[in-house]
Motif scaffolding. Sequence first.
Motif, mmCIF file in Angstrom:
data_model
loop_
_atom_site.group_PDB
_atom_site.id
_atom_site.type_symbol
_atom_site.label_atom_id
_atom_site.label_comp_id
_atom_site.label_asym_id
_atom_site.label_seq_id
_atom_site.Cartn_x
_atom_site.Cartn_y
_atom_site.Cartn_z
ATOM 1 N N SER A 1 1.042 -1.245 0.021
ATOM 2 C CA SER A 1 -0.072 -0.162 0.047
ATOM 3 C C SER A 1 0.765 1.293 0.061
ATOM 4 C CB SER A 1 -0.850 -0.056 1.062
ATOM 5 O OG SER A 1 -1.719 -1.119 1.111
ATOM 6 N N THR A 2 1.883 1.104 0.655
ATOM 7 C CA THR A 2 2.986 2.306 0.857
ATOM 8 C C THR A 2 3.407 2.716 -0.798
ATOM 9 O OG1 THR A 2 3.811 1.383 2.745
ATOM 10 C CG2 THR A 2 4.915 3.183 1.911
ATOM 11 N N GLU A 3 3.953 2.044 -1.330
ATOM 12 C CA GLU A 3 4.354 2.111 -2.753
ATOM 13 C C GLU A 3 3.138 2.327 -3.687
ATOM 14 O OE1 GLU A 3 6.445 -0.958 -4.958
ATOM 15 O OE2 GLU A 3 6.167 0.344 -7.005
ATOM 16 N N ARG B 1 -8.965 7.170 -6.376
ATOM 17 C CA ARG B 1 -7.935 6.727 -5.553
ATOM 18 C C ARG B 1 -8.316 5.652 -4.452
ATOM 19 N NH1 ARG B 1 -3.051 9.654 -4.040
ATOM 20 N NH2 ARG B 1 -2.588 9.321 -1.867
ATOM 21 N N GLU B 2 -9.773 6.026 -4.014
ATOM 22 C CA GLU B 2 -10.146 5.187 -2.974
ATOM 23 C C GLU B 2 -10.272 3.837 -3.391
ATOM 24 O OE1 GLU B 2 -13.787 5.360 0.062
ATOM 25 O OE2 GLU B 2 -13.876 6.718 -1.507
ATOM 26 N N GLU B 3 -10.863 3.642 -4.558
ATOM 27 C CA GLU B 3 -11.109 2.303 -5.219
ATOM 28 C C GLU B 3 -9.691 1.717 -5.117
ATOM 29 O OE1 GLU B 3 -12.967 2.539 -8.762
ATOM 30 O OE2 GLU B 3 -14.842 3.208 -8.035
ATOM 31 N N VAL B 4 -8.589 2.200 -5.652
ATOM 32 C CA VAL B 4 -7.609 1.502 -5.971
ATOM 33 C C VAL B 4 -6.737 1.105 -4.671
ATOM 34 C CG1 VAL B 4 -5.069 1.666 -6.996
ATOM 35 C CG2 VAL B 4 -7.121 2.883 -8.176
ATOM 36 N N LEU B 5 -6.888 1.934 -3.695
ATOM 37 C CA LEU B 5 -6.406 1.741 -2.468
ATOM 38 C C LEU B 5 -7.030 0.557 -1.605
ATOM 39 C CD1 LEU B 5 -5.087 5.496 -1.430
ATOM 40 C CD2 LEU B 5 -3.724 3.578 -1.721
ATOM 41 N N ALA B 6 -8.235 0.484 -2.051
ATOM 42 C CA ALA B 6 -8.821 -0.689 -1.278
ATOM 43 C C ALA B 6 -8.564 -1.993 -1.947
ATOM 44 C CB ALA B 6 -10.375 -0.533 -1.629
ATOM 45 N N LEU B 7 -7.855 -2.297 -2.981
ATOM 46 C CA LEU B 7 -7.875 -3.326 -3.919
ATOM 47 C C LEU B 7 -6.801 -4.490 -2.994
ATOM 48 C CD1 LEU B 7 -7.372 -2.388 -7.864
ATOM 49 C CD2 LEU B 7 -9.122 -3.865 -6.546
ATOM 50 N N PRO B 8 -5.896 -3.935 -2.439
ATOM 51 C CA PRO B 8 -4.904 -4.881 -1.808
ATOM 52 C C PRO B 8 -5.326 -5.637 -0.636
ATOM 53 C CG PRO B 8 -3.723 -2.824 -2.378
ATOM 54 C CD PRO B 8 -5.008 -2.496 -2.599
ATOM 55 N N GLU C 1 -19.183 -8.090 -0.659
ATOM 56 C CA GLU C 1 -20.148 -6.983 -0.168
ATOM 57 C C GLU C 1 -19.344 -5.702 0.186
ATOM 58 O OE1 GLU C 1 -22.194 -8.650 3.253
ATOM 59 O OE2 GLU C 1 -22.241 -10.453 2.100
ATOM 60 N N ARG C 2 -18.108 -5.797 0.752
ATOM 61 C CA ARG C 2 -17.421 -4.754 0.901
ATOM 62 C C ARG C 2 -16.766 -4.086 -0.494
ATOM 63 N NH1 ARG C 2 -11.772 -5.624 2.838
ATOM 64 N NH2 ARG C 2 -12.052 -7.803 3.345
ATOM 65 N N ALA C 3 -16.349 -5.019 -1.530
ATOM 66 C CA ALA C 3 -16.307 -4.413 -2.781
ATOM 67 C C ALA C 3 -17.361 -3.573 -3.502
ATOM 68 C CB ALA C 3 -15.783 -5.518 -3.660
ATOM 69 N N ALA C 4 -18.588 -4.208 -3.041
ATOM 70 C CA ALA C 4 -19.934 -3.362 -3.862
ATOM 71 C C ALA C 4 -20.092 -2.023 -3.284
ATOM 72 C CB ALA C 4 -20.927 -4.446 -3.591
ATOM 73 N N LYS C 5 -19.791 -1.888 -1.999
ATOM 74 C CA LYS C 5 -19.919 -0.662 -1.332
ATOM 75 C C LYS C 5 -18.693 0.445 -1.878
ATOM 76 C CE LYS C 5 -21.964 -2.372 2.852
ATOM 77 N NZ LYS C 5 -21.462 -3.249 3.793
ATOM 78 N N LEU C 6 -17.490 -0.193 -2.294
ATOM 79 C CA LEU C 6 -16.477 0.632 -2.729
ATOM 80 C C LEU C 6 -16.565 1.363 -4.135
ATOM 81 C CD1 LEU C 6 -13.665 -1.162 -0.883
ATOM 82 C CD2 LEU C 6 -13.709 1.301 -1.298
ATOM 83 N N VAL C 7 -16.558 0.292 -5.130
ATOM 84 C CA VAL C 7 -16.785 0.596 -6.370
ATOM 85 C C VAL C 7 -17.905 1.307 -6.991
ATOM 86 C CG1 VAL C 7 -14.746 -1.073 -7.094
ATOM 87 C CG2 VAL C 7 -17.303 -1.772 -7.397
ATOM 88 N N LYS C 8 -17.565 2.280 -7.845
ATOM 89 C CA LYS C 8 -18.840 3.009 -8.622
ATOM 90 C C LYS C 8 -18.721 2.632 -9.970
ATOM 91 C CE LYS C 8 -19.763 5.360 -4.742
ATOM 92 N NZ LYS C 8 -18.959 3.983 -3.966
ATOM 93 N N ASN C 9 -17.711 2.171 -10.413
ATOM 94 C CA ASN C 9 -17.725 2.169 -11.963
ATOM 95 C C ASN C 9 -18.458 0.667 -12.521
ATOM 96 O OD1 ASN C 9 -15.853 -0.222 -13.121
ATOM 97 N ND2 ASN C 9 -14.716 0.639 -11.196
ATOM 98 N N ASP D 1 -9.737 -13.023 -3.848
ATOM 99 C CA ASP D 1 -9.098 -11.882 -3.827
ATOM 100 C C ASP D 1 -8.983 -11.011 -5.107
ATOM 101 O OD1 ASP D 1 -6.707 -10.424 -3.826
ATOM 102 O OD2 ASP D 1 -5.327 -11.834 -3.267
ATOM 103 N N LEU D 2 -9.839 -9.804 -4.933
ATOM 104 C CA LEU D 2 -9.858 -8.914 -5.974
ATOM 105 C C LEU D 2 -8.751 -8.061 -6.503
ATOM 106 C CD1 LEU D 2 -13.652 -7.760 -4.960
ATOM 107 C CD2 LEU D 2 -12.919 -9.667 -6.724
ATOM 108 N N GLY D 3 -7.652 -8.243 -5.691
ATOM 109 C CA GLY D 3 -6.305 -7.340 -5.891
ATOM 110 C C GLY D 3 -5.406 -8.530 -6.621
#
Lengths: 427, 427
Positions: A199-201, A216-223, A233-241, A270-272
């Motif tokens: 996540s740092t990199e 940015r929020e979507e991408v940072l959630a991936l890992p 369910e977590r992913a469904a709340k996060l992504v809008k696209n 594992d969605l990342g």
Amino acid sequence: MINSNALPESALPKGVRDFLPLKAAKVEYLQQQLQQVMAAWGFRPVITPQLEFFDQLEKGLGGDLHARAFRFDDRQSGRLLAFPPDITPQIARIAATRMRELPLPLRLSYSGKVLRHTEEQAGKNREIFQVGVELIGLGQPEADAEMIAMAIECLQGSGAKDFTLDIGQVEFFRGVMDGLSLSSDLARRVAGAIGRKDSTELRALLDEAGVDEAAREEVLALPRLFGGREVLERAAKLVKNQRSQRALDNLTQVLALLDRHGIAEYVTFDLGELRGLDYHTGITFQGFLPGYGQAVCSGGRYDGLMANYGNPAPATGFTFDLLNLLFALDRALEDQVKPRTDLLVYACEGAVLRAQQLTPRLRAAGFSAARDMLDRSIDEALAYARLMNYRRLLVVPVGEAALRLVNPSSENEDSLTLEELLQRKEL
Amino acid sequence: MINSNALPESALPKGVRDFLPLKAAKVEYLQQQLQQVMAAWGFRPVITPQLEFFDQLEKGLGGDLHARAFRFDDRQSGRLLAFPPDITPQIARIAATRMRELPLPLRLSYSGKVLRHTEEQAGKNREIFQVGVELIGLGQPEADAEMIAMAIECLQGSGAKDFTLDIGQVEFFRGVMDGLSLSSDLARRVAGAIGRKDSTELRALLDEAGVDEAAREEVLALPRLFGGREVLERAAKLVKNQRSQRALDNLTQVLALLDRHGIAEYVTFDLGELRGLDYHTGITFQGFLPGYGQAVCSGGRYDGLMANYGNPAPATGFTFDLLNLLFALDRALEDQVKPRTDLLVYACEGAVLRAQQLTPRLRAAGFSAARDMLDRSIDEALAYARLMNYRRLLVVPVGEAALRLVNPSSENEDSLTLEELLQRKEL
């Protein structure tokens, strides 16, 4: 038979192996178990060649495998040939060309070896044993579920316990990446950071790219999007696209089908995860056994591959890495799979003719049997039978005298006539 | 499944093939039949790698195969690598090195593909499927007889009828040639003339060499020394040299053993036959089927090969050319071996869930079954089932209504409950 696999192998190039009887029997056993499941699901074998024109093959090779094919000039045609580093492109070629007159879907299975260059001193296998299936012509979630359910049944059939099937969806990831509008170089570095769950990199790269807050929020959630079914369910709340949302819908449908078969317990998400090959276009999955780091099987949807061979069709499939499966299950198979022979037929002095005559009758009765032809004592033959995993030494005396059936391990023995032996079901 | 093997294969290099399900099922069937015989005789599998250091491999390659290996530089080691054109040298290497701690004899079997360069436009296979055995550590005639008897049993097991096993003895030929003291070039030309059974050229060559009358008589007899067991008696009257006489004694002993097993009827002799590989040192044999010109199996004694890998031992073995066997038996296997699936499970409108739930139960009951997922009519599904060799279409209606089991060929149908179907042994 003694396990001599521990002896040095310096006479062989790196990344390839000899399989002595103990290991070879396990390889064959696992191959049969997998093929049995595949046949039960209606898949039929094809055999692909070990030489292809490279220009044909590369239509179906991802960037990684492209560079890893063994290539050379053909003396006959003057064209560049290759030893296939993957069987899926070969099946796609065959299905799209030589089988194009057949109605879809096609359910095809294969078992073969591929060769891949590896980096120097990587210590990885260059020769890979693949056993797999391709399901061509079906885009439905039920087809994705079929692949996952079959992979699970293959793992069960091979004796694996406590395995997990880790599911990803490359479209979910691509949907998130779409929103970033990154250069291809930066996209690759971002994907790398996500794959390493660094996540740092990842934050540093997003700063560098100056992506907006929502993306940015979507991408940072991936890992962090890995784990049980709650990940969806977590992913469904996060992504809008929409692209990612469609991918989640697809995953939810497939999960419902796995629930129906009572096998969802084996599944993680594992969605990342980006380990899929370049040709994947939807759900991907990899199977893992406890205590073994490398995937024993991997698969996924590849709806674009058939079009590369001139006959577009949705498709999905998976392949087992038979050697990874072997190494992961090696101990568990130890007692179960052993190359054994029922009888070593030893002739006492003057009884060679009798021994020669009865041996084929033993085989005809269903026993495996070898003739001990060397001029040696019973004790020497017993020692040999013990070392070489014969179940029994059959001592054949002259004339009509009773046969002796000796257990080489315990040295217990039975005395019996040939007719009695031929009637036996168990030794 | 339709036989599409007739479609063009221009997308492939010459000398290699795709095997579609119909042919692939036959290849697998033949392979299993052979392996079953080999296991019954106490032979155990080894798996050899598809990459070797060429300098290791060439220790065991005859002159012909030496030139026909696919070779290339290894990126990793900088050494010359090769794809093995023959498996026997690999088994000899393994037996002499990694298995040298084991007591003899070793009974080893293998099944794999080898690659060989062929002459331009020769139209020959470059990819050869070999299934064979090696019996290492026994020099006895009984070991030679074991190989011949096994080869015959393999042929019987694969369904071959009216086959012949043609036996030669390279030592017989070498004994005759010893007496001529020819230059190596002339010796090769003489051997060629004998191989072609060309007595005219043979006479001319002997004139050229000026060989004496006694030796001349022996050589001139060679092209005619083929046929049934009487050949051995004819030969015994002709040759005076000890080497040839020993070879005849060996043949006579082996024939007596074959008589004992009641299989001498399959055997013919050809003492002018020189088709053995360079490494052969005694009895050689080749199996032929009526109407098919190429040998389907070949084998023989090679007592010198193990020493090339540092561990001298007598040895003999044979290998089946699986594709030659397939082509020779293709028609005979047509009805016997077919890739079939028991059930195609079709869901009527609203019955998808029911169909999905019962399909795994069918498999658990021992049926092979595939789900028909496409949105199509029963007639379309029936046509598909017919073309793709399904035994039955299982039509699943909504609710509790009876299942319909339709024969795609006759369109006869049964109506039954799931429980009734699960109880069935035959469809």
